[in-house]
Scaffold this motif. Structure first.
Motif, PDB file in Angstrom:
ATOM      1  N   THR A 282      74.152  46.096  47.882  1.00  0.00           N
ATOM      2  CA  THR A 282      72.850  46.259  47.244  1.00  0.00           C
ATOM      3  C   THR A 282      72.519  47.743  47.179  1.00  0.00           C
ATOM      4  O   THR A 282      73.180  48.572  47.792  1.00  0.00           O
ATOM      5  N   ARG A 283      71.477  48.061  46.456  1.00  0.00           N
ATOM      6  CA  ARG A 283      71.114  49.469  46.283  1.00  0.00           C
ATOM      7  C   ARG A 283      70.769  50.118  47.626  1.00  0.00           C
ATOM      8  O   ARG A 283      71.204  51.236  47.914  1.00  0.00           O
ATOM      9  N   SER A 320      77.135  56.075  37.082  1.00  0.00           N
ATOM     10  CA  SER A 320      76.069  55.103  36.851  1.00  0.00           C
ATOM     11  C   SER A 320      76.433  54.301  35.607  1.00  0.00           C
ATOM     12  O   SER A 320      76.565  54.860  34.513  1.00  0.00           O
ATOM     13  N   LEU A 321      76.627  52.987  35.782  1.00  0.00           N
ATOM     14  CA  LEU A 321      77.123  52.121  34.709  1.00  0.00           C
ATOM     15  C   LEU A 321      76.033  51.146  34.280  1.00  0.00           C
ATOM     16  O   LEU A 321      75.438  50.472  35.124  1.00  0.00           O
ATOM     17  N   ASP A 322      75.775  51.075  32.984  1.00  0.00           N
ATOM     18  CA  ASP A 322      74.761  50.162  32.468  1.00  0.00           C
ATOM     19  C   ASP A 322      75.332  49.409  31.267  1.00  0.00           C
ATOM     20  O   ASP A 322      75.830  50.026  30.321  1.00  0.00           O
ATOM     21  N   VAL A 323      75.280  48.079  31.336  1.00  0.00           N
ATOM     22  CA  VAL A 323      75.767  47.254  30.225  1.00  0.00           C
ATOM     23  C   VAL A 323      74.680  47.200  29.159  1.00  0.00           C
ATOM     24  O   VAL A 323      73.580  46.700  29.413  1.00  0.00           O
ATOM     25  N   ASP A 324      74.977  47.708  27.972  1.00  0.00           N
ATOM     26  CA  ASP A 324      73.994  47.740  26.884  1.00  0.00           C
ATOM     27  C   ASP A 324      73.778  46.335  26.327  1.00  0.00           C
ATOM     28  O   ASP A 324      74.739  45.603  26.075  1.00  0.00           O
ATOM     29  N   GLN A 325      72.504  45.984  26.159  1.00  0.00           N
ATOM     30  CA  GLN A 325      72.128  44.721  25.516  1.00  0.00           C
ATOM     31  C   GLN A 325      72.828  43.523  26.169  1.00  0.00           C
ATOM     32  O   GLN A 325      73.322  42.606  25.496  1.00  0.00           O
ATOM     33  N   PHE A 326      72.876  43.531  27.490  1.00  0.00           N
ATOM     34  CA  PHE A 326      73.547  42.440  28.194  1.00  0.00           C
ATOM     35  C   PHE A 326      72.821  41.111  27.998  1.00  0.00           C
ATOM     36  O   PHE A 326      73.441  40.044  28.060  1.00  0.00           O
ATOM     37  N   SER A 327      71.533  41.165  27.733  1.00  0.00           N
ATOM     38  CA  SER A 327      70.789  39.923  27.501  1.00  0.00           C
ATOM     39  C   SER A 327      71.345  39.163  26.304  1.00  0.00           C
ATOM     40  O   SER A 327      71.234  37.927  26.243  1.00  0.00           O
ATOM     41  N   HIS A 336      75.927  31.422  32.739  1.00  0.00           N
ATOM     42  CA  HIS A 336      77.174  31.235  33.474  1.00  0.00           C
ATOM     43  C   HIS A 336      78.266  32.144  32.931  1.00  0.00           C
ATOM     44  O   HIS A 336      79.076  32.679  33.703  1.00  0.00           O
ATOM     45  N   VAL A 337      78.261  32.367  31.623  1.00  0.00           N
ATOM     46  CA  VAL A 337      79.246  33.278  31.030  1.00  0.00           C
ATOM     47  C   VAL A 337      78.887  34.719  31.386  1.00  0.00           C
ATOM     48  O   VAL A 337      79.763  35.524  31.720  1.00  0.00           O
ATOM     49  N   GLY A 338      77.596  35.041  31.327  1.00  0.00           N
ATOM     50  CA  GLY A 338      77.177  36.387  31.710  1.00  0.00           C
ATOM     51  C   GLY A 338      77.538  36.711  33.144  1.00  0.00           C
ATOM     52  O   GLY A 338      78.026  37.810  33.446  1.00  0.00           O
ATOM     53  N   ASP A 339      77.327  35.754  34.056  1.00  0.00           N
ATOM     54  CA  ASP A 339      77.686  35.967  35.464  1.00  0.00           C
ATOM     55  C   ASP A 339      79.193  36.176  35.617  1.00  0.00           C
ATOM     56  O   ASP A 339      79.638  37.055  36.374  1.00  0.00           O
ATOM     57  N   ALA A 340      79.974  35.366  34.924  1.00  0.00           N
ATOM     58  CA  ALA A 340      81.432  35.505  35.008  1.00  0.00           C
ATOM     59  C   ALA A 340      81.883  36.854  34.466  1.00  0.00           C
ATOM     60  O   ALA A 340      82.802  37.484  35.007  1.00  0.00           O
ATOM     61  N   ALA A 341      81.224  37.326  33.417  1.00  0.00           N
ATOM     62  CA  ALA A 341      81.568  38.625  32.852  1.00  0.00           C
ATOM     63  C   ALA A 341      81.261  39.757  33.832  1.00  0.00           C
ATOM     64  O   ALA A 341      82.038  40.712  33.962  1.00  0.00           O
ATOM     65  N   LEU A 342      80.135  39.656  34.531  1.00  0.00           N
ATOM     66  CA  LEU A 342      79.787  40.686  35.505  1.00  0.00           C
ATOM     67  C   LEU A 342      80.787  40.716  36.657  1.00  0.00           C
ATOM     68  O   LEU A 342      81.180  41.793  37.134  1.00  0.00           O
ATOM     69  N   ALA A 363      70.795  46.877  39.403  1.00  0.00           N
ATOM     70  CA  ALA A 363      69.907  45.939  38.728  1.00  0.00           C
ATOM     71  C   ALA A 363      70.771  44.853  38.108  1.00  0.00           C
ATOM     72  O   ALA A 363      71.975  44.778  38.365  1.00  0.00           O
ATOM     73  N   ALA A 364      70.147  44.011  37.277  1.00  0.00           N
ATOM     74  CA  ALA A 364      70.871  42.863  36.726  1.00  0.00           C
ATOM     75  C   ALA A 364      72.146  43.273  36.018  1.00  0.00           C
ATOM     76  O   ALA A 364      73.198  42.654  36.187  1.00  0.00           O
TER      77      ALA A 364
END
Length: 713
Positions: A282-283, A320-327, A336-342, A363-364
């Protein structure tokens, strides 16, 4: 006392022969004989006295009719023997009150009197009475049926032991806990339930207690270890209490298996420091571990600069890594697919970055990683590989997913002394790459700090721009192929009282990031509609006035409801109002875009796709949207007709738009050559400095009046 069955059988025979005046047993023993029907055939004076009767009162009577603990204990023993033909004796223990208010215990047994063929002739009871306090205490703690019932009803294990550590009583739960059968542990030392090191400590404790009479754990609960019959060691919580019954000291231990509790605590501790989905820190835990690493690094540096195997200095790099438009991934495929991708993303990061890298989930859809690198070039290579690997296709829960990733990075230098310094620089780099569209790698530069300060200042001042009346709208004319003004685009301007004019390209992104775009857009809508009402009254209202709407307001705000409210007082303006949305905003959530544009069309509001070609550049998206116009991005217009490729792109865009029944508008027209080319390829409308710069409302009204005035021959 004699317990030999043969002896007792012969004794029974002699008693019967002697009749009612029978023999008596010395030493305070009590004797009774019951025939096969349960009638008393012999009772000595000790037994009769125990029942507060004379021998004569008992002879010939069944003991079951007498309400007394001794009679009840005998009846139970006889019944037990009757259910087991092979059992020859049953022990008897019972406690009764004495006439002087004290207590006494009767102990002994009942023997079955059988003939040579095994038939039961009667039962002989031989009991011994004692008023010894220690014996009474033993009975109370070990053999009293009520106490036994209470102990067996307890969920926790309960052990009663004497001063020397010998188990005198144990409940059923404790036997099950340690894997023993009922009664198997009685008489054994407590150490049989302890692992060897603890057993040795217990023996030393008992020795010390016997010598000094000073207990060390009485009344104290503590976590320790127990050992089952099969040798398994497991964690327990042990509480020990001390009780005195007469002169006898008894210890009661309450034992609870805390395996589940410890597992839950360990799980809670793990989750407090680790992300439950990906398993990374965690952070908070990340900052703690990185700070400790930095402190160790400073201590090393104070002695001697750390060197790698090649003799080069070792530095820290923070990514510092941020997934663009992950929503969008979650909305398109499910969480479930988003979690598997992370999880797959974290796996790839750990494969690429050096061993010893500390990784956390901020963060998410945001992560951070601290790695040791040899120099800045090494860090750049790592960042590039990370970006390439994470933006490659990921197979997540039976779906192929491609992520867009923004990477902000900073490398330790002489200005960095703490993790906080390095983290702040990496965050600035991440903000910079996101401001430029994202999905790229950016390393910190000193100019970024000044830009961040500027953005913070603009955010603070923009929050008061409406109240201070610093915002204004200007209007740029849109002309047809004949050069006649048909429409206008409303453009927002900000004139700060101290900073002066602030470019829309600078403050609009700030407004979107801070959420101020929502109240600002509402101000633009109300101001533009009020201006259109004035133009209508003056007779200078253009065919359409287009307003720019941010993607945030278009997809998430109550745009249709707000426009309907503003136009309630001006229904005639509905056919004169238009909205421009960017291509990226329109296709980000196609379902919402189609619904919103349909609602706007029902109000009579026309929609146009702004900056077409700068984003997805696909008419397959546009054909699904209920829009009327396409605005060709100025980037394709700026070098026509000199650039053959742009010529072809503009010609193709115009042809395809007309094929879909859409009107085309070219932006950024500044020269007559550009205008002539656009007219030649069939572009319907044009906008740019050639026809007029953004102007105040009165200037646009004057242009429309001049256009409407008759031409003098």
């Amino acid at each position: 006392m004699p317990r030999d069955p043969a002896f007792l059988a012969s004794l029974a025979a002699s008693l019967l022969e002697g009749g009612e005046g029978g023999h008596e047993i010395a030493h305070g023993m009590a004797l009774v004989y019951l025939d096969r029907d349960g009638l008393c055939r012999h009772a000595d004076r000790h037994f009769a006295a125990a029942l507060a009767r004379s021998p004569e009162d008992l002879i010939g009577r069944p003991l079951t009719g007498i309400d007394h603990p001794v009679a009840a204990a005998l009846g139970l023993a006889v019944a037990t023997l009757g259910m087991s033909p092979v059992q020859s004796s049953v022990p008897v223990d019972c406690m009764m009150a004495t006439g002087d208010g004290g207590l006494a215990v009767f102990s002994g047994c009942v023997i079955a009197h059988r003939d040579s063929g095994g038939a039961t002739l009667g039962h002989l009871g031989l009991l011994h009475r004692t008023g010894d306090p220690d014996r009474i205490a033993e009975f109370v703690t070990c053999r009293d049926s009520f106490i036994t019932t209470l102990l067996d009803a307890a969920v926790d294990g309960i052990i009663v032991s004497d001063r020397s550590g010998i188990i005198r009583s144990i409940n059923r739960a404790c036997c099950r806990l340690f894997g023993y059968e009922d009664g198997e542990l009685v008489g054994q030392a407590m150490t049989v339930l302890m692992p060897p090191p603890f057993a040795r400590d217990h023996d030393r404790y008992i020795d010390s207690y016997v010598r000094t009479d000073r207990p060390k754990i009485i009344g104290i609960g503590r976590d320790t270890l127990g050992q089952r019959k099969d040798g398994t060691v497991f964690p327990i919580h042990l509480s020990v209490g001390e009780a005195r019954l007469g002169e006898r000291t008894t210890y009661v231990g309450i034992i609870r298996d805390i395996s589940d509790r410890l597992a839950a605590e360990q799980r809670a501790t793990y989750l407090a420091r680790h992300d439950p989905l990906t398993g990374v820190l965690t952070r908070t835990a990340f900052l703690e571990e990185c700070e400790a690493l930095f402190a160790a690094h400073r201590a090393e540096t104070a002695k001697e600069a750390p060197r790698d195997a090649a003799g080069r200095g070792s530095l820290f790099a923070l990514f510092s890594l941020d997934v663009d438009q992950f929503s969008d991934v979650n909305e398109a495929f499910g969480f479930h697919v988003g979690d598997a991708a992370l999880k797959a993303m974290v796996s790839r990061v750990t494969e690429v970055l050096p061993a010893g890298t500390i990784l956390c989930r901020v963060a998410a859809d945001e992560f951070a990683a601290l790695s040791r690198v040899t120099d800045a070039d090494h860090a750049r290579r790592l960042a590039g590989v990370v970006h390439d690997r994470l933006t490659a296709s990921i197979y997540a829960d039976r779906h192929w997913v491609r992520l867009r990733l923004s990477v902000g990075a900073a490398v330790q230098d002489e200005t960095v002394t703490t993790l906080e310094d390095l983290n702040a620089k990496a965050k600035l780099a991440l903000q910079a790459v996101q401001h430029n569209g994202g999905n790229a790698v950016c390393f910190y530069t000193p100019e970024m700090a000044a830009a961040a300060t500027r953005r913070m200042m603009l955010t603070m001042h923009l929050n008061h721009a409406i109240d201070r009346n610093e915002l204004r709208l200007v209007y740029q004319p849109i002309v047809d192929s004949q050069g006649r003004v048909r429409s206008a685009e409303a453009l927002l301007r900000w004139d700060h009282h101290a900073l002066g004019p602030v470019s829309p390209g600078e403050f609009i992104p700030v407004a979107e990031e801070s959420g101020l775009i929502v109240p600002i857009t509402d101000w633009v809508l109300s101001t533009a509609i009020a201006q259109m009402a004035r133009w209508e009254k003056e007779g200078t209202l253009p065919d359409r006035v287009f307003l720019n709407i941010s993607g945030q307001q278009f997809l998430r705000g109550n745009l249709t409801g707000r426009l309907a409210e503003l136009l309630d007082g001006h229904p005639s303006l509905r056919g004169h109002l238009g909205l421009e949305i960017t291509e990226q905003a329109a296709v980000r959530d196609l379902t919402v875009a189609v619904r919103t544009l349909g609602e706007l069309a029902e109000l009579g509001i026309q929609a146009a796709i702004d900056d077409f070609g700068s984003g997805y550049s696909s008419l397959s998206y546009v054909q699904q949207l209920p829009v009327a116009k396409l605005k060709i991005d100025r980037a394709f217009v700026i070098d026509v007709p000199e650039n053959p490729k742009n010529n072809a792109l503009v010609r193709a865009a115009v042809g395809m738009a007309h094929g879909l029944g859409l009107t085309t508008v070219a932006e950024g027209v500044e020269t007559a050559e550009q205008r002539d080319f656009l007219v030649s390829v069939g572009c319907d409308m044009m906008q740019g400095y050639l026809f007029g710069r953004p102007m105040m409302p009165d200037a646009l009204a004057d242009m429309l009046r001049a256009q409407a005035a008759p031409t003098v021959a």
